[in-house]
Design a protein around this motif. Sequence first.
Motif, short mmCIF file in Angstrom:
data_model
loop_
_atom_site.label_atom_id
_atom_site.label_comp_id
_atom_site.label_asym_id
_atom_site.label_seq_id
_atom_site.Cartn_x
_atom_site.Cartn_y
_atom_site.Cartn_z
N ILE A 1 34.73 51.82 49.97
CA ILE A 1 35.23 52.20 51.29
C ILE A 1 34.35 51.58 52.37
CG2 ILE A 1 35.40 54.15 52.90
CD1 ILE A 1 36.58 55.81 50.69
N THR B 1 40.70 52.86 56.59
CA THR B 1 40.82 53.50 55.28
C THR B 1 41.77 54.68 55.34
OG1 THR B 1 38.63 52.84 54.49
CG2 THR B 1 39.56 54.85 53.55
N SER C 1 42.24 57.84 52.97
CA SER C 1 41.61 58.48 51.82
C SER C 1 41.68 59.99 51.98
CB SER C 1 40.16 58.00 51.68
OG SER C 1 39.59 58.42 50.46
#
Length: 365
Positions: free
Chosen positions: A283, A293, A295
């Motif tokens: 990441i 990102t 997530s």
Amino acid sequence: MNLLIARSNFYSYSETFIDEQIKQLAPTEVLYEGWLPSRTYSGKSIYPFPLTLLIVRGTLRNLFPSLFRKIYQYFLVKFIRNNGIDALLANYGPLGANIYEACLAANIPYSIVFLGFDANEKKTLTQYQAAYQAMLPRAKSVIVVAQSMRENLEAIAGPLSNLYFIPCGVDTSKFKPFGEKSEQFTFISVARFAEKKGPIHSLRAFTKVFKEIPSARLLMVGDGPMWDEAKAFVADNHLENHVDFLGAKTQDEYLPLLQSAHVFIQHSIITAAGDSEGTPVAILEAAACGLPTVSTRHAGIPDAVIEGETGILTDEHDIEAMATACILLAQNPSEALKMGIAARKHVSEQYDVVKLSQKIKSILK
């Protein structure tokens, strides 16, 4: 300072953070080979012949485990003294549990870096509870890569004034935006196909993304125990032309893939056994390359990803929310670009490996 670093593997493509640690700290020597490391990068062994033979050590360990532990401690102390080692840094709690007594006997300070399962997994915490209770308070420093690890370790050993939060870092001079983006809107994942990385969850989310954006593409870098399950899922959902399984790759091999992608995804989860991430280095690498990102709010990820600014986070197991986040960024490339720029800035300021290594050096000294 003559520093000795200990790790379990000579090399593991999923442990680039340890390779970077060794590069930055420039130790006198590196020990490796399981939780009882005995071989060095320079080709030495702490043992004399015939204990240098793996079959001999394996036999002793299996038949006389207590005796073998004493033998290991004896020769590790001897190695430390003969090589003028001033301090030892152990990667992973179980390895630290096997070397700290030798450090005490050799009268040198030791430090332990906890990286994930070793501070989270229920089985590991139970197995090493007694060792952790004895080891942690006596350590020069206990380093955790995610704030969430502190609670588990202090539940075992009590308040630890020697505990430091220093996340894994990334080489921001190497991982940086470069070149043109792929013509297709591309999501990328760089992770082992392991339960805590949530590869099937990511694929389920991408299935929903694909229904909205048929031109979308997903690159999956890595291998592991859930590889076959992931491939079967893709086949069952007829995504073979839109999901690429690229296998395990080195940093140099997947760096251009990060640079040409648009969004990094990883659906990290706490497993049934209690295992979880520390701070996923991939990441950080993706952010350094200017990728937003998508997530989960898991372990050290909320520290690495500023919600709504450098990426979008969802609850664990919320496939619908992850898919919605991915669709939002794919349909708003300017927003994805804006988040990517902010991600690069955040990682450069807070996760640059040179800066973080200086913190470790100052603690070790």
